[in-house]
Motif scaffolding. Sequence first.
Motif, PDB file in Angstrom:
ATOM      1  N   SER A   1      -3.227  21.072 -62.894  1.00 20.19           N
ATOM      2  CA  SER A   1      -2.289  22.519 -63.200  1.00 20.19           C
ATOM      3  C   SER A   1      -1.003  21.971 -63.111  1.00 20.19           C
ATOM      4  O   SER A   1      -0.664  20.908 -62.806  1.00 20.19           O
ATOM      5  CB  SER A   1      -2.628  23.439 -61.865  1.00 20.19           C
ATOM      6  OG  SER A   1      -2.543  22.649 -60.828  1.00 20.19           O
ATOM      7  N   ALA A   2      -0.075  22.769 -63.289  1.00 25.64           N
ATOM      8  CA  ALA A   2       1.287  22.435 -63.340  1.00 25.64           C
ATOM      9  C   ALA A   2       1.925  22.173 -61.896  1.00 25.64           C
ATOM     10  O   ALA A   2       1.632  23.150 -61.238  1.00 25.64           O
ATOM     11  CB  ALA A   2       2.226  23.433 -63.940  1.00 25.64           C
ATOM     12  N   ASN A   3       2.107  21.008 -61.735  1.00 26.28           N
ATOM     13  CA  ASN A   3       2.746  20.635 -60.158  1.00 26.28           C
ATOM     14  C   ASN A   3       4.006  21.289 -59.771  1.00 26.28           C
ATOM     15  O   ASN A   3       4.233  21.803 -58.726  1.00 26.28           O
ATOM     16  CB  ASN A   3       2.478  19.246 -60.056  1.00 26.28           C
ATOM     17  CG  ASN A   3       2.732  18.927 -58.408  1.00 26.28           C
ATOM     18  OD1 ASN A   3       2.376  19.673 -57.443  1.00 26.28           O
ATOM     19  ND2 ASN A   3       3.220  17.764 -58.476  1.00 26.28           N
ATOM     20  N   LYS A   4       5.027  21.048 -60.665  1.00 25.62           N
ATOM     21  CA  LYS A   4       6.199  21.580 -60.333  1.00 25.62           C
ATOM     22  C   LYS A   4       6.758  22.352 -61.536  1.00 25.62           C
ATOM     23  O   LYS A   4       6.669  22.049 -62.454  1.00 25.62           O
ATOM     24  CB  LYS A   4       7.172  20.411 -60.024  1.00 25.62           C
ATOM     25  CG  LYS A   4       6.955  19.749 -58.596  1.00 25.62           C
ATOM     26  CD  LYS A   4       7.888  18.460 -58.547  1.00 25.62           C
ATOM     27  CE  LYS A   4       7.529  17.590 -57.187  1.00 25.62           C
ATOM     28  NZ  LYS A   4       8.345  16.620 -57.100  1.00 25.62           N
ATOM     29  N   LEU A   5       7.512  23.743 -61.247  1.00 25.66           N
ATOM     30  CA  LEU A   5       8.013  24.213 -62.128  1.00 25.66           C
ATOM     31  C   LEU A   5       9.432  24.416 -61.982  1.00 25.66           C
ATOM     32  O   LEU A   5       9.913  24.222 -60.861  1.00 25.66           O
ATOM     33  CB  LEU A   5       7.325  25.921 -62.120  1.00 25.66           C
ATOM     34  CG  LEU A   5       5.764  25.933 -62.474  1.00 25.66           C
ATOM     35  CD1 LEU A   5       5.269  27.375 -62.105  1.00 25.66           C
ATOM     36  CD2 LEU A   5       5.514  25.241 -63.715  1.00 25.66           C
ATOM     37  N   PRO A   6      10.156  24.778 -62.937  1.00 31.74           N
ATOM     38  CA  PRO A   6      11.604  25.097 -62.792  1.00 31.74           C
ATOM     39  C   PRO A   6      11.906  26.138 -61.834  1.00 31.74           C
ATOM     40  O   PRO A   6      11.445  27.045 -61.876  1.00 31.74           O
ATOM     41  CB  PRO A   6      12.190  25.425 -64.402  1.00 31.74           C
ATOM     42  CG  PRO A   6      11.139  24.921 -65.333  1.00 31.74           C
ATOM     43  CD  PRO A   6       9.762  25.120 -64.344  1.00 31.74           C
ATOM     44  N   GLY A   7      12.915  25.787 -60.976  1.00 34.46           N
ATOM     45  CA  GLY A   7      13.564  26.927 -60.266  1.00 34.46           C
ATOM     46  C   GLY A   7      14.191  27.926 -60.636  1.00 34.46           C
ATOM     47  O   GLY A   7      15.051  27.664 -61.729  1.00 34.46           O
ATOM     48  N   VAL A   8      13.900  29.103 -60.325  1.00 33.12           N
ATOM     49  CA  VAL A   8      14.633  30.349 -60.835  1.00 33.12           C
ATOM     50  C   VAL A   8      15.011  31.170 -59.659  1.00 33.12           C
ATOM     51  O   VAL A   8      14.482  31.357 -58.741  1.00 33.12           O
ATOM     52  CB  VAL A   8      13.617  31.242 -61.989  1.00 33.12           C
ATOM     53  CG1 VAL A   8      13.436  30.389 -63.205  1.00 33.12           C
ATOM     54  CG2 VAL A   8      12.514  31.638 -61.045  1.00 33.12           C
ATOM     55  N   GLN A   9      15.910  32.001 -59.994  1.00 33.20           N
ATOM     56  CA  GLN A   9      16.561  33.038 -58.897  1.00 33.20           C
ATOM     57  C   GLN A   9      16.064  34.315 -59.149  1.00 33.20           C
ATOM     58  O   GLN A   9      15.770  34.772 -60.292  1.00 33.20           O
ATOM     59  CB  GLN A   9      17.926  32.906 -59.069  1.00 33.20           C
ATOM     60  CG  GLN A   9      18.622  33.624 -60.203  1.00 33.20           C
ATOM     61  CD  GLN A   9      18.838  35.194 -60.009  1.00 33.20           C
ATOM     62  OE1 GLN A   9      18.761  35.567 -58.936  1.00 33.20           O
ATOM     63  NE2 GLN A   9      19.151  35.679 -61.298  1.00 33.20           N
ATOM     64  N   THR A  10      15.520  35.004 -58.165  1.00 37.35           N
ATOM     65  CA  THR A  10      14.772  36.368 -58.336  1.00 37.35           C
ATOM     66  C   THR A  10      15.669  37.272 -57.599  1.00 37.35           C
ATOM     67  O   THR A  10      15.177  38.435 -57.242  1.00 37.35           O
ATOM     68  CB  THR A  10      13.385  36.220 -57.630  1.00 37.35           C
ATOM     69  OG1 THR A  10      13.198  35.685 -56.466  1.00 37.35           O
ATOM     70  CG2 THR A  10      12.638  35.337 -58.557  1.00 37.35           C
ATOM     71  N   GLU A  11      16.874  37.060 -57.231  1.00 37.02           N
ATOM     72  CA  GLU A  11      17.597  38.014 -56.553  1.00 37.02           C
ATOM     73  C   GLU A  11      18.434  39.079 -57.228  1.00 37.02           C
ATOM     74  O   GLU A  11      18.679  40.151 -56.854  1.00 37.02           O
ATOM     75  CB  GLU A  11      18.370  37.190 -55.512  1.00 37.02           C
ATOM     76  CG  GLU A  11      19.293  38.222 -54.561  1.00 37.02           C
ATOM     77  CD  GLU A  11      20.246  37.376 -53.629  1.00 37.02           C
ATOM     78  OE1 GLU A  11      20.849  37.856 -52.754  1.00 37.02           O
ATOM     79  OE2 GLU A  11      20.015  35.941 -53.454  1.00 37.02           O
ATOM     80  N   PHE A  12      19.159  38.440 -58.528  1.00 37.77           N
ATOM     81  CA  PHE A  12      20.031  39.246 -59.269  1.00 37.77           C
ATOM     82  C   PHE A  12      19.364  39.779 -60.581  1.00 37.77           C
ATOM     83  O   PHE A  12      18.763  38.766 -61.126  1.00 37.77           O
ATOM     84  CB  PHE A  12      21.425  38.705 -59.450  1.00 37.77           C
ATOM     85  CG  PHE A  12      22.128  38.463 -58.141  1.00 37.77           C
ATOM     86  CD1 PHE A  12      22.860  39.398 -57.661  1.00 37.77           C
ATOM     87  CD2 PHE A  12      21.809  36.978 -57.559  1.00 37.77           C
ATOM     88  CE1 PHE A  12      23.453  39.306 -56.561  1.00 37.77           C
ATOM     89  CE2 PHE A  12      22.701  36.843 -56.340  1.00 37.77           C
ATOM     90  CZ  PHE A  12      23.527  38.052 -55.783  1.00 37.77           C
ATOM     91  N   GLY A  13      19.386  40.624 -61.111  1.00 35.01           N
ATOM     92  CA  GLY A  13      19.020  41.212 -62.225  1.00 35.01           C
ATOM     93  C   GLY A  13      19.897  40.677 -63.572  1.00 35.01           C
ATOM     94  O   GLY A  13      20.650  39.976 -63.457  1.00 35.01           O
ATOM     95  N   PRO A  14      19.364  41.231 -64.842  1.00 32.79           N
ATOM     96  CA  PRO A  14      20.184  40.779 -65.921  1.00 32.79           C
ATOM     97  C   PRO A  14      21.661  41.102 -65.801  1.00 32.79           C
ATOM     98  O   PRO A  14      21.743  42.093 -65.457  1.00 32.79           O
ATOM     99  CB  PRO A  14      19.232  41.281 -67.141  1.00 32.79           C
ATOM    100  CG  PRO A  14      18.565  42.310 -66.535  1.00 32.79           C
ATOM    101  CD  PRO A  14      18.213  41.779 -65.236  1.00 32.79           C
ATOM    102  N   GLY A  15      22.418  40.388 -66.442  1.00 28.53           N
ATOM    103  CA  GLY A  15      23.911  40.835 -66.614  1.00 28.53           C
ATOM    104  C   GLY A  15      24.851  39.546 -66.735  1.00 28.53           C
ATOM    105  O   GLY A  15      24.485  38.652 -66.003  1.00 28.53           O
ATOM    106  N   ALA A  16      25.962  39.828 -67.037  1.00 28.42           N
ATOM    107  CA  ALA A  16      27.221  38.809 -66.822  1.00 28.42           C
ATOM    108  C   ALA A  16      28.494  39.680 -67.073  1.00 28.42           C
ATOM    109  O   ALA A  16      28.653  40.847 -67.761  1.00 28.42           O
ATOM    110  CB  ALA A  16      26.780  37.921 -68.115  1.00 28.42           C
TER     111      ALA A  16
END
Length: 409
Positions: free
Chosen positions: A273-288
């Motif tokens: 299985s995949a041991n390490k995955l890219p870190g992503v933020q889950t606090e803010f929604g889409p936008g800029a």
Amino acid sequence: MRKLKLFSLVMFVMLNMITNNLMAQGVPISGTVLSEESTPLAGVTVSISGTSRATVTDNNGKFTINVNETTMLVFSYVGYLSRKIKATAGMEVRLSKGESGLMNDVVVTAMGIKKDRKALGYAVSNLNADELMKNKNTNVINSMVGKVPGVNITQFSGSAGAGASITIRGGTSTSEGRQNQPLFVIDGIIYDNSTTVTGNSGTDGLTRSNTTISNRVMDVNPEDVETMSVLKGAAAAALYGSRAADGVVIITTKKGADGAIRVSGASKISSSSANKLPGVQTEFGPGALSSNGVLNTASYNSWGPKIPADSTKYDNIGKFFRHAIVYDNNVNVAGGNKNGSFFLSGSNFKQTGIVPNTDYDKTTFRFNGEQRYGRLTVNANVAYSIADIDRTLTTSGLYGSGVGVGGHR
């Protein structure tokens, strides 16, 4: 009367000499000599310790020798460790293969030619089947990692059926069209382990389909390998010409031996299985924020408003990868007699990748036979391999590169 006494004395001395001689010869003692695999060994020298008296075992590994039961017997055989055991009636002796000795000083070079290691003008490294099986891989090249000095091995990727690159003492050419991989010779048959240049890519320079396509040496079942010799240096190229400018890897497959027919098999199931995955933020929604300071939520960037605690948070990366399963099954039959031998094997390797819709399925069959007719020896080596790969789209799979989303071979 005096003559009669002299005659009696002479007879007594002769009888005493005969009795002593018979006592020295002992009584017939029989036994059997076997290998570690319980196979009878023919031609084993059985000698009486400290004397020149000896005998050899027959085709069934049996021997008979006249000794006393307290006498020490020495058992010696080429390629096996010698043993010294006290003689007993009906004895059974098992000999183990030696890790060092005369056989290790002899190496296979070209076309089955055996030479003394000391007589070679170039470096040679040997690996036997036991060493290769300590960390078995579907690609026999990967089993050499860290075991041969001066050899660099790079696996193209972790995808199902991915190949590997091997270089000996570094590359000899900087050309983009040159792989610098050694020549592979398996039972006298040359294998090309290179990968093709696919051309189109999203980056500059030539691109190879390394990340997903496997090499030809992967067609060899690692369970069939008996020995592997790595010839290094330019002097080794003289044996095979300019094709061996980057070195030579000689693989000798297993053969049958004199003795009873042996059937062996092995099955293995493993998971990955995949041991390490890219870190992503889950606090803010889409936008800029745009240049004028206005928030644009129709954006791929993730710096919009804070996501409410009761909202659904999606883990697209974590849910994309899957657990992969590997099934590895092998079976072989081997046997022979003093005039011939055979080795027949079959294997199936099935691997599912951690990326959905990717897998690698390989089936191999091999037959090695030998028959002797007096001074004439006839050998037959037949190998069959079929592989089926479902692979991913990479930069080498862009339009016009010749590599699509899925592929089979």
